[in-house]
Design an enzyme around this catalytic site. Structure first.
Site, PDB file in Angstrom:
ATOM      1  N   LYS A   1       0.813  -1.217   0.000  1.00  0.00           N
ATOM      2  CA  LYS A   1       0.000   0.000   0.000  1.00  0.00           C
ATOM      3  C   LYS A   1       0.845   1.265   0.000  1.00  0.00           C
ATOM      4  O   LYS A   1       0.384   2.319  -0.438  1.00  0.00           O
ATOM      5  CB  LYS A   1      -0.986  -0.040   1.157  1.00  0.00           C
TER       6      LYS A   1
HETATM    7  C1  LIG Z   1      -4.720  -4.642   1.618  1.00  0.00           C
HETATM    8  C2  LIG Z   1      -4.002  -5.924   1.514  1.00  0.00           C
HETATM    9  C3  LIG Z   1      -4.437  -6.953   0.655  1.00  0.00           C
HETATM   10  C4  LIG Z   1      -5.704  -6.844  -0.150  1.00  0.00           C
HETATM   11  O1  LIG Z   1      -5.637  -5.869  -1.154  1.00  0.00           O
HETATM   12  P1  LIG Z   1      -6.983  -5.330  -1.840  1.00  0.00           P
HETATM   13  O2  LIG Z   1      -6.549  -4.247  -2.730  1.00  0.00           O
HETATM   14  O3  LIG Z   1      -7.881  -4.883  -0.733  1.00  0.00           O
HETATM   15  O4  LIG Z   1      -7.575  -6.490  -2.573  1.00  0.00           O
HETATM   16  C5  LIG Z   1      -3.660  -8.095   0.571  1.00  0.00           C
HETATM   17  N1  LIG Z   1      -2.530  -8.244   1.298  1.00  0.00           N
HETATM   18  C6  LIG Z   1      -2.097  -7.293   2.143  1.00  0.00           C
HETATM   19  C7  LIG Z   1      -0.864  -7.539   2.938  1.00  0.00           C
HETATM   20  C8  LIG Z   1      -2.806  -6.096   2.273  1.00  0.00           C
HETATM   21  O5  LIG Z   1      -2.373  -5.158   3.109  1.00  0.00           O
END
Ligand SMILES: *Cc1c(COP(=O)(O)O)cnc(C)c1O
Length: 460
Positions: free
Chosen positions: A111
């Site tokens: 993210k």
């Molecule tokens: C947020 C997250 C996901 C899921 O991603 P999305 O975009 O919500 O599908 C998967 N793995 C980790 C470690 C995350 O932080």
């Protein structure tokens, strides 16, 4: 560049509108009216770019005139200067699988790749408008810390982060609650992630409240997040132009894997996008059977995917029902009023052209963590492990690229439980372990949360 709402394609918005508003005024999601298509020759050309060069190339196809070329370039350089790898992401071979490590940013999850530049874009847009802004975000664990790392200390911006109390890992929580900054406010909600997400959506839907606090959001429905995630699909995919590839993606809110779908629509040759869910499997159910019906959220060892309302799915739905905005609206009304909707055969086969999906139980995730460690001496995190397993299930001989979405040290309990080995915490975040935490714990009640936020804004 113009954008429309999935529920009303006659309204037009700019990139800046879309960036600052997050959600369309009618409750729909923003999508671009048209998408750039790369020819084979163009793909070969952009394959030569480094990560920041490619980011600028892809971004310029989505932000129109709202960010000048030089500005965009500066924002991108600054945003990725504190990543611990040269080219932002890293490719690692583990047996037959290629792991795409996306966790080399400041909070050790993918993210950061979107949230770092988003923080800098906010700063730029806010300066122009000379307004104070309040960003409210719900997190299943990783979005919150990435948002805080991207927005910490920025002037005229407050950030309120709602996380589900006791339902995220300690490292995830401490990455948020030990940031001692005047513009950062953490709230633990007595509920699960879907409750946090609903609270944020309800605050957005309250026009009075939204306008009073000049509210904005950086949840995964924010189109800018999708755009920055498209880049790594290209960056990695372009290294394999001579053979078929599929991506396997651990999925919760359908943001990350949807970015892969847009990359495919832009001309990146991807055979399949493989969705991996944990036992909160609404997405694998809708892809395999066409039924979109949230059930109760169940805690798992991959908590960032403990989600039953996969908001970004509405964007795919728009394409699946033939870009019929009224049909999207009626299905979303049905979801709200009747608790679910079903897709027909033709719609399911449309989805299956691009996607495959599996549900990976905690047991299978643990087994995968253990096997990957024993066979390769590599620790992966539990989210990545679901995608690893799903890639094995769906492999038909193509190059399998598994998205590694978090560093294993963010989930030490789960990783150690499965492998017997405690993942090392990188020096860069070690200090969070003994710093003082600060957060409020509130009931899952919209008025309580709104009042808490208003009080903090008045004091700041
Ligand atoms: C947020 C997250 C996901 C899921 O991603 P999305 O975009 O919500 O599908 C998967 N793995 C980790 C470690 C995350 O932080």
């Amino acid at each position: 560049m113009e954008y429309i709402s999935t529920r009303n394609k006659s309204l037009n918005f700019s990139f800046k509108d879309v960036f600052l508003q997050g959600l369309a005024p009618d409750g729909g999601l923003f999508i671009p009216k048209k998408i750039k298509q790369y020819s084979e020759n163009e793909l070969k050309n952009i394959a030569k770019l480094n990560y920041t060069g490619l980011t600028k190339e892809i971004l310029s196809k989505f932000c129109g005139k709202d960010l000048e070329e030089k500005e965009l370039e500066n924002i991108i350089k600054k945003s990725y200067s504190n990543f611990s790898t040269k080219d932002v992401v890293n490719l690692k071979k583990i047996g037959k699988i290629s792991l795409v490590e996306l966790f080399h940013g400041p909070t050790l999850a993918f993210k950061d790749i979107a949230m770092q530049p988003i923080g800098n874009i906010y700063e730029k847009f806010i300066k122009v408008d000379n307004k104070k802004i309040n960003i409210i975000v719900a997190t299943s664990g990783d979005t919150g810390s990435a948002a805080i790392a991207g927005l910490n200390g920025k002037s005229n911006i407050n950030v309120f982060v709602l996380h589900p109390d006791n339902k995220i890992s300690k490292v995830q929580r401490r990455l948020m609650t030990t940031v001692d900054s005047k513009n950062i406010f953490n709230i633990a909600v007595k509920g699960n992630f879907d409750d946090c997400q609903r609270l944020v959506k309800d605050m957005f839907a309250d026009k009075n409240f939204r306008e009073k606090i000049n509210m904005s959001g950086v949840n995964s429905i924010n189109w800018a997040r999708i755009v920055f995630q498209i880049v790594y699909y290209f960056f990695i995919g372009l290294k394999f132009l001579n053979k078929p590839i599929s991506f396997s993606v651990p999925t919760g809110n359908f943001g990350d894997v949807y970015a892969g779908y847009i990359a495919k629509k832009m001309g990146l040759p991807i055979k399949k996008l493989i969705v991996a869910t944990n036992e909160n499997d609404i997405l694998s159910r809708v892809i395999n059977s066409g039924e979109y019906k949230p059930s109760k959220t169940k805690p798992s060892i991959s908590p960032s995917m403990d989600i039953q309302v996969a908001s970004n799915f509405e964007r795919l739905l728009y394409d699946v029902v033939g870009k019929n905005d009224l049909k999207v609206k009626s299905l979303m009304d049905k979801l709200k009023n009747e608790g679910g909707y079903s897709l027909n055969k033709k719609e399911i086969s449309h989805i299956k052209n691009d996607f495959s999906a599996s549900t990976i139980s905690d047991r299978s995730t643990k087994e995968t963590l253990k096997r990957v460690y024993e066979e390769n001496q590599v620790l992966i995190d539990p989210h990545t492990a679901t995608a690893f397993k799903s890639a094995e299930v769906h492999s038909t001989g193509e190059e399998m690229l598994v998205l590694g979405t978090a560093h294993p040290c963010k989930f030490p309990e789960a990783v150690k439980g499965a492998t017997g080995v405690e993942p090392k915490i990188p020096e860069s975040i070690k200090n969070i372990l003994n710093k003082q935490e600060s957060y409020a714990t509130l009931d899952d009640n919209i008025d309580v949360v709104k009042n808490h936020i208003l009080e903090r804004i008045n004091e700041s």
